[in-house]
Design a protein around this motif. Structure first.
Motif, short mmCIF file in Angstrom:
data_model
loop_
_atom_site.label_atom_id
_atom_site.label_comp_id
_atom_site.label_asym_id
_atom_site.label_seq_id
_atom_site.Cartn_x
_atom_site.Cartn_y
_atom_site.Cartn_z
N ALA A 1 -21.30 12.24 37.95
CA ALA A 1 -21.11 13.24 39.01
C ALA A 1 -21.14 14.63 38.39
O ALA A 1 -20.51 14.87 37.35
N THR A 2 -21.88 15.54 39.03
CA THR A 2 -22.03 16.90 38.51
C THR A 2 -21.68 17.92 39.59
O THR A 2 -22.11 17.78 40.74
N LEU A 3 -20.91 18.94 39.21
CA LEU A 3 -20.56 20.03 40.10
C LEU A 3 -20.47 21.31 39.27
O LEU A 3 -19.74 21.37 38.28
N ASN A 4 -21.25 22.33 39.70
CA ASN A 4 -21.23 23.63 39.03
C ASN A 4 -21.46 23.52 37.53
O ASN A 4 -20.80 24.17 36.73
N GLY A 5 -22.39 22.63 37.17
CA GLY A 5 -22.75 22.48 35.77
C GLY A 5 -21.80 21.63 34.95
O GLY A 5 -22.03 21.42 33.75
N ILE A 6 -20.72 21.13 35.55
CA ILE A 6 -19.77 20.27 34.84
C ILE A 6 -20.05 18.83 35.23
O ILE A 6 -20.12 18.49 36.41
N THR A 7 -20.25 17.98 34.21
CA THR A 7 -20.61 16.58 34.45
C THR A 7 -19.48 15.66 34.01
O THR A 7 -18.89 15.82 32.94
N MET A 8 -19.17 14.69 34.88
CA MET A 8 -18.17 13.66 34.59
C MET A 8 -18.84 12.31 34.74
O MET A 8 -19.67 12.10 35.63
N THR A 9 -18.48 11.37 33.86
CA THR A 9 -19.05 10.02 33.93
C THR A 9 -17.95 9.00 34.13
O THR A 9 -16.80 9.20 33.73
N SER A 10 -18.31 7.89 34.73
CA SER A 10 -17.37 6.78 34.91
C SER A 10 -17.26 5.98 33.62
O SER A 10 -18.05 6.17 32.67
N ALA A 11 -16.32 5.06 33.60
CA ALA A 11 -16.27 4.08 32.52
C ALA A 11 -17.53 3.21 32.61
O ALA A 11 -18.07 2.96 33.70
N VAL A 12 -18.03 2.74 31.47
CA VAL A 12 -19.25 1.93 31.44
C VAL A 12 -18.92 0.51 31.88
O VAL A 12 -17.95 -0.10 31.41
#
Length: 605
Positions: A223-234
């Motif tokens: 998920a990306t918002l305002n250039g900041i990206t977060m990822t879930s656990a694999v």
């Protein structure tokens, strides 16, 4: 030499587990707590009021937990009742558990303020103790704490096929509009590619696995918002399997009468064969009925043809793999069932025979059965000797295998009916009589790690022999002291044992030590995978009822390579196949007869 300290410690422990009296096959053990005792001078017998541990499970509270949540466990004990239930939590993959509460009455529930821990994945478990002192640890439940923003990808399952729904959740997303996508990579590669992009709430998409190789993949959400990206656990090691198994029905022959063997062969190169159903139908109809369902090779069963009307039948086999793909064999047609004639079938007494065993035959005659004679012969000689004569059903008798020399034996049965017609059964060939005094006695596992039902650091596997063994025959030059080894866990499909035939053996410098192997009888590792663990091997001597026996213990260490491990929640009884190269102190080789784990069914590790 085996250390005196170890001998004293093991002897003391086994003294608690002692069952009064020793049978022909060696010492007996019990895990009951003795609560009353009677004695007559030199001997004593203890009796326990509770021989069964409690059952316990923990309810899944879901994912994305925040603020204060309720964690609930269910526990029961039919004998002495539940004393208390301890609910614990730890960060996923950690080794330190924190107690949330100790509940002494149902409902066994406590509150967890998730704000006291960092966001992330956590494991929950419950430990129930009954009033006799037995304790049982539940299977782990994994959850996610997300008091701040988090990306969560729902696990689609270990094995997938066809079109698979994928669901992403944004926890505490606020008012911003996120760009959400799902990515995939070949398992363990770390090379991520987009699977679904530009997802909008509720952030779901379909994965068409038909366009992917039948192989393992890792998945994650981004998920990306305002250039900041977060990822879930694999979500790791998801197996794509869109290929049906292969299956062939074995021709049962014709005519068929009495009890016959129906068999099929089946294989699956990806997720493995889950089950084979053998079916039959009268010729000219399509009303297939199940003769049997077999979940492990060999895919065969005994079928009593007297339960169906005489006539002409067709047979087939249907194989289903772990992904749900199925295939149907070519039909074997025009096989006649005719029980109007005399028939007899010798039942298989088993591959390894020792002590007193039961020999049985299935017989039928329209004129009535007058007698059944069960015979034996040294394998391949054709020189038959009567074991017993039976005149009434069931057609079985007890045979003391110690009346013949160890070796291979053939069996058959001869039926005489009331019209004095006689017919001879099939021959059951090459069954091994083995009354070797040195035997494997028992095999047990214990959970010492973080995850019950899963192989991990701290778990132990214990092998008990019927006599005192020479440690140097198990590993060259070994004296029983702590020795670094490797525990190898292999998927049963690699060994032709099916999904529920995952197997453990012990290696030293890449070669198998002379302990043999253990079939765990469950699915502890994903299809076609192998994992190796650092481990430590020790041996000690225990004295039970005056009999010295050797106990070999393997303690599991860190994962050396592999992975793809499963957590098993189904109870089973392991089977240990000892190695003949292991010898007692006089040099006598150990029997290779399989040893089934004693005691109540439980999860291993």
């Amino acid at each position: 030499m085996i250390h005196a300290a170890a001998r004293i410690a093991i002897g003391a422990a086994l003294a608690v587990l002692l069952v009064a009296g020793v049978g022909a096959n060696g010492p007996g053990f019990s895990s009951a707590a003795f609560t009353s005792q009677t004695s007559n001078g030199s001997s004593a017998v203890g009796a326990a009021v509770d021989w069964t541990p409690p059952t316990v499970s923990i309810q899944n509270p879901g994912t994305g937990l925040k603020d204060t949540v309720s964690i609930t466990a269910a526990a029961s004990d039919a004998e002495t009742g539940i004393r208390d239930v301890v609910v614990q939590v730890q960060a996923a993959g950690a080794t330190t558990w924190t107690t949330l509460c100790t509940a002494t009455a149902s409902p066994y529930r406590c509150s967890w303020d998730t704000r006291t821990v960092p966001d992330g994945s956590y494991d929950l478990r419950a430990i129930a103790t009954d009033n006799a002192g037995y304790a049982t640890t539940s299977a782990l439940v994994r959850t996610t704490v997300a008091n701040a923003f988090a990306v969560l990808l729902a696990d689609p399952g270990d094995v997938v096929r066809g079109t698979v729904p994928l669901a992403t959740t944004l926890q505490n997303a606020g008012t911003g509009t996120y760009s959400v996508r799902v990515e995939y990579a070949a398992a363990g590669s770390g090379t991520w590619r987009t699977l679904c992009s530009n997802l909008t709430a509720p952030y779901t998409c379909n994965w068409n696995t038909a366009s992917f190789a039948n192989d393992y993949f890792d998945l994650r959400s981004v998920a990306t918002l305002n250039g900041i990206t977060m990822t879930s656990a694999v979500v790791a090691d998801v197996l794509v399997d869109n290929v049906a198994p292969s299956v062939t029905m074995t021709d049962p022959g014709t005519p068929l009468s009495g009890t016959v063997t129906l068999a099929a062969s089946a294989s699956d190169a990806h997720s493995g064969v889950n089950r084979v159903v053998i079916q039959y139908t009268p010729t000219g109809t399509t009303a297939w009925k199940d003769a049997c369902t077999v979940t492990a090779p060999p895919y065969s069963c005994r079928f009593d043809t007297t339960t169906v009307a005489d006539g002409v039948y067709a047979f087939r086999a249907v194989a289903t793999d772990d992904a749900g793909n199925s295939a149907t064999s070519t039909t074997v047609s025009s096989r006649t069932v005719d029980n109007s004639v005399i028939s007899i079938s010798m039942e298989d007494p088993g591959a390894f025979l020792s002590g007193t065993v039961t020999l049985s035959a299935a017989a039928n005659s329209s004129a009535g059965v007058k007698s059944i004679v069960i015979q034996r012969a040294q394998s391949g000689t054709g020189t038959w000797t009567a074991v017993c004569t039976i005149t009434t059903a069931p057609y079985s008798c007890a045979w003391d295998t110690r009346t013949v020399a160890d070796g291979l034996v053939d069996f058959r049965a001869i039926l005489t009916d009331n019209a004095n017609k006689q017919v001879t059964s099939n021959t059951v060939s090459g069954r091994r009589v083995d009354n070797t005094p040195v035997r494997g006695f028992d095999v047990q596992t214990a959970n010492g790690g973080a995850a019950p039902g899963k192989v991990d650091t701290g778990d132990t596997m214990t092998f008990t022999y019927s006599e005192q063994m020479n440690p140097a025959s198990i590993v060259a030059g070994w004296n029983g002291s702590a020795l670094p080894v490797t525990l190898r866990l292999r998927d049963g499909n690699l060994l032709g044992l099916g999904n529920a035939g995952d197997t453990v053996d012990i290696l030293r410098s890449g070669a198998a030590v002379n302990l043999g192997s253990v079939n765990l009888k469950q699915d502890y590792i994903k299809t076609s995978k192998t994992s190796n663990f650092n481990a430590t091997l020790t041996a000690s001597t225990a004295t039970v009822n005056g009999m010295p026996v050797t106990v070999v213990q393997v303690t599991v260490g860190s994962l050396l390579n592999g992975g793809a491990l499963r957590t098993v929640n189904t109870a089973s009884a392991m089977v240990w196949s000892p190695a003949a190269a292991a010898t007692d102190m006089a040099g006598n080789p150990c029997s290779t007869a399989p040893v089934t784990e004693s005691g109540a069914l439980d999860r291993e590790f």
